[in-house]
Design a protein around this motif. Structure first.
Motif, mmCIF file in Angstrom:
data_model
loop_
_atom_site.group_PDB
_atom_site.id
_atom_site.type_symbol
_atom_site.label_atom_id
_atom_site.label_comp_id
_atom_site.label_asym_id
_atom_site.label_seq_id
_atom_site.Cartn_x
_atom_site.Cartn_y
_atom_site.Cartn_z
ATOM 1 N N ILE A 159 -7.667 8.898 8.169
ATOM 2 C CA ILE A 159 -8.879 9.633 8.509
ATOM 3 C C ILE A 159 -8.717 10.300 9.870
ATOM 4 O O ILE A 159 -8.386 9.648 10.864
ATOM 5 N N GLY A 160 -8.960 11.602 9.899
ATOM 6 C CA GLY A 160 -8.951 12.350 11.147
ATOM 7 C C GLY A 160 -10.350 12.853 11.478
ATOM 8 O O GLY A 160 -11.140 13.166 10.581
ATOM 9 N N VAL A 161 -10.669 12.903 12.751
ATOM 10 C CA VAL A 161 -11.952 13.454 13.213
ATOM 11 C C VAL A 161 -11.662 14.399 14.375
ATOM 12 O O VAL A 161 -10.622 14.309 15.028
ATOM 13 N N HIS A 162 -12.601 15.307 14.637
ATOM 14 C CA HIS A 162 -12.406 16.272 15.706
ATOM 15 C C HIS A 162 -12.639 15.610 17.061
ATOM 16 O O HIS A 162 -13.694 15.021 17.296
ATOM 17 N N ALA A 163 -11.641 15.693 17.927
ATOM 18 C CA ALA A 163 -11.767 15.184 19.293
ATOM 19 C C ALA A 163 -12.207 16.298 20.235
ATOM 20 O O ALA A 163 -13.150 16.134 21.008
ATOM 21 N N THR A 164 -11.511 17.439 20.198
ATOM 22 C CA THR A 164 -11.867 18.631 20.966
ATOM 23 C C THR A 164 -11.590 19.837 20.087
ATOM 24 O O THR A 164 -11.163 19.702 18.936
ATOM 25 N N GLN A 165 -11.802 21.020 20.615
ATOM 26 C CA GLN A 165 -11.531 22.236 19.850
ATOM 27 C C GLN A 165 -10.042 22.413 19.568
ATOM 28 O O GLN A 165 -9.668 23.145 18.652
ATOM 29 N N GLN A 166 -9.204 21.764 20.346
ATOM 30 C CA GLN A 166 -7.764 21.907 20.183
ATOM 31 C C GLN A 166 -7.071 20.633 19.703
ATOM 32 O O GLN A 166 -5.854 20.613 19.557
ATOM 33 N N MET A 167 -7.855 19.582 19.414
ATOM 34 C CA MET A 167 -7.208 18.304 19.148
ATOM 35 C C MET A 167 -7.959 17.503 18.086
ATOM 36 O O MET A 167 -9.178 17.420 18.097
ATOM 37 N N LEU A 168 -7.187 16.918 17.171
ATOM 38 C CA LEU A 168 -7.716 15.984 16.182
ATOM 39 C C LEU A 168 -7.378 14.557 16.585
ATOM 40 O O LEU A 168 -6.308 14.283 17.140
ATOM 41 N N MET A 169 -8.298 13.651 16.306
ATOM 42 C CA MET A 169 -8.065 12.239 16.552
ATOM 43 C C MET A 169 -7.840 11.543 15.218
ATOM 44 O O MET A 169 -8.682 11.619 14.309
ATOM 45 N N TYR A 170 -6.706 10.866 15.085
ATOM 46 C CA TYR A 170 -6.410 10.085 13.892
ATOM 47 C C TYR A 170 -6.900 8.668 14.151
ATOM 48 O O TYR A 170 -6.240 7.865 14.810
ATOM 49 N N ASP A 171 -8.085 8.384 13.637
ATOM 50 C CA ASP A 171 -8.820 7.186 14.017
ATOM 51 C C ASP A 171 -8.604 6.023 13.070
ATOM 52 O O ASP A 171 -8.906 4.890 13.421
ATOM 53 N N ASN A 172 -8.060 6.270 11.888
ATOM 54 C CA ASN A 172 -8.092 5.229 10.865
ATOM 55 C C ASN A 172 -6.950 5.449 9.877
ATOM 56 O O ASN A 172 -7.017 6.315 9.014
ATOM 57 N N VAL A 173 -5.878 4.683 10.026
ATOM 58 C CA VAL A 173 -4.769 4.699 9.063
ATOM 59 C C VAL A 173 -4.648 3.291 8.499
ATOM 60 O O VAL A 173 -4.423 2.326 9.232
ATOM 61 N N PHE A 174 -4.794 3.180 7.177
ATOM 62 C CA PHE A 174 -4.833 1.856 6.547
ATOM 63 C C PHE A 174 -4.165 1.902 5.185
ATOM 64 O O PHE A 174 -4.293 2.877 4.443
ATOM 65 N N VAL A 175 -3.419 0.821 4.852
ATOM 66 C CA VAL A 175 -2.934 0.614 3.485
ATOM 67 C C VAL A 175 -3.170 -0.847 3.110
ATOM 68 O O VAL A 175 -3.187 -1.727 3.977
ATOM 69 N N LYS A 176 -3.386 -1.105 1.834
ATOM 70 C CA LYS A 176 -3.629 -2.463 1.358
ATOM 71 C C LYS A 176 -2.501 -3.406 1.761
ATOM 72 O O LYS A 176 -1.352 -2.987 1.923
ATOM 73 N N GLU A 177 -2.847 -4.681 1.891
ATOM 74 C CA GLU A 177 -1.917 -5.658 2.457
ATOM 75 C C GLU A 177 -0.581 -5.685 1.729
ATOM 76 O O GLU A 177 0.477 -5.700 2.359
ATOM 77 N N ARG A 178 -0.593 -5.689 0.401
ATOM 78 C CA ARG A 178 0.677 -5.807 -0.314
ATOM 79 C C ARG A 178 1.522 -4.534 -0.225
ATOM 80 O O ARG A 178 2.686 -4.528 -0.622
ATOM 81 N N TYR A 179 0.922 -3.453 0.297
ATOM 82 C CA TYR A 179 1.644 -2.198 0.485
ATOM 83 C C TYR A 179 1.923 -1.918 1.968
ATOM 84 O O TYR A 179 2.402 -0.840 2.306
ATOM 85 N N GLN A 180 1.595 -2.882 2.822
ATOM 86 C CA GLN A 180 1.632 -2.594 4.257
ATOM 87 C C GLN A 180 3.057 -2.492 4.774
ATOM 88 O O GLN A 180 3.634 -3.420 5.312
#
Length: 239
Positions: A157-178
Motif C-alpha cells: 500500500i502506497g499513500v501520498h507523502a508530498t507532491q513529489q513523494m509516495l510513502m510505502y506504508d504497508n507491505v505484507f504477505v501471509k506467514e507461510r509466504y513470508q
C-alpha cells in the motif's frame, strides 16, 4: 549548572504526571548516544519519573544498541528512508523474477467481495491490525495485492507523502509466504508503476529496528539511491 544549561539547549522537554519526555533536537552520532544518555540520567533521574529520550541519527550503519549501559532500554526504533524512485527500481535487490510459480500481482481496486470479507474477518487472525490494507482514506494508484492461485496472500500500500513523494506504508504477505524476496518483488512492481504513471520522483518507507534481516539487505544495497535517512529511537529509563 552550566553543563546542564548547555545540554538543555538541544532538548525539548515535555513533563507529564508520571513521565518526562525528552526530544534531542540535535542530530547525534552512534558513539555519542551512551554518553548523552548518561548525562541526561545524571541531570534528570531525581525527578522520580520515567524518562523517555528520543534521539535521531542520520548515519545508516550498524548501531551500538547492544552496548547501552545501566537501566536504559530501547523502547521504540524506526529507520526512515527517502530514496530516488528510478535508481531504486534499478537496484538488484528489487528484482521482479523472485515471484514465480502461480504468483500474480493486481491493483488493490481488483479485490473481490470475498477477499474484502476475508480481510475484515482476518484482522488479528492472519494479519495484525497494523497491516490492515483497507484502513486508509486514500491510497496511491500503485497500491497492489499479491495472489497465489487466486488466493489473496499479501499487499503493498502506497499513500501520498508530498507532491513529489509516495510513502510505502504497508507491505505484507501471509506467514507461510513470508519470504523477503517476495516482499521486495512486490515492492519493485509498485515502484515501477509509480515511475510509469506519476511524476513522483521519490519514495519513503519505514523499517522497524527489530527487522534486522531487512536492514542488513538495505545496508548493503541502498546507499546509491538513498536521498535521506533518519534513525529515530526512543530510550526509556524506568523510575
Amino acid at each position: 549548572m552550566k553543563n546542564q544549561q548547555a545540554i538543555e539547549r538541544d532538548l525539548i522537554i515535555n513533563e507529564q504526571e508520571h513521565a518526562l519526555n525528552i526530544i534531542v533536537s540535535a542530530k547525534v552520532r552512534a558513539e555519542q548516544i551512551v554518553p548523552l544518555l548518561q548525562r541526561i540520567q545524571e541531570y534528570y533521574e531525581k525527578c522520580e519519573k520515567d524518562l523517555y529520550v528520543q534521539i535521531t541519527e542520520t548515519e545508516f550503519s550498524k548501531g551500538n544498541d547492544e552496548v547501552l549501559l545501566g537501566k536504559w532500554q530501547q523502547d521504540i526504533c524506526q529507520h526512515i528512508f527517502i530514496l530516488d524512485a528510478l535508481k531504486t527500481k534499478e537496484s538488484p535487490i528489487f528484482h521482479p523474477m523472485h515471484l514465480k510459480e502461480n504468483f500474480t500481482i493486481h491493483s488493490i481496486q481488483e479485490l473481490t467481495q470475498h477477499e474484502v470479507s476475508s480481510i475484515q474477518l482476518g484482522e488479528n487472525v492472519w494479519f495484525p491490525t497494523r497491516y490492515h490494507p483497507l484502513r486508509y482514506e486514500t491510497m496511491a494508484h500503485n497500491s497492489l495485492i499479491l495472489r497465489d492461485n487466486n488466493e489473496l496472500i499479501g499487499w503493498c500500500i502506497g499513500v501520498h507523502a508530498t507532491q513529489q513523494m509516495l510513502m510505502y506504508d504497508n507491505v505484507f504477505v501471509k506467514e507461510r509466504y513470508q519470504s523477503l524476496a517476495r516482499s521486495l518483488s512486490l515492492f519493485w512492481h509498485a515502484i515501477s508503476m509509480q515511475i510509469e504513471r506519476t511524476q513522483m520522483q521519490y519514495l519513503t518507507f519505514v523499517v522497524d529496528g527489530q527487522n534486522e534481516r531487512m536492514l542488513k539487505v538495505l545496508r548493503n544495497k541502498v546507499r546509491f539511491p538513498m536521498i535521506d535517512y533518519q534513525k529515530v529511537t526512543v530510550y526509556k529509563l524506568s523510575h
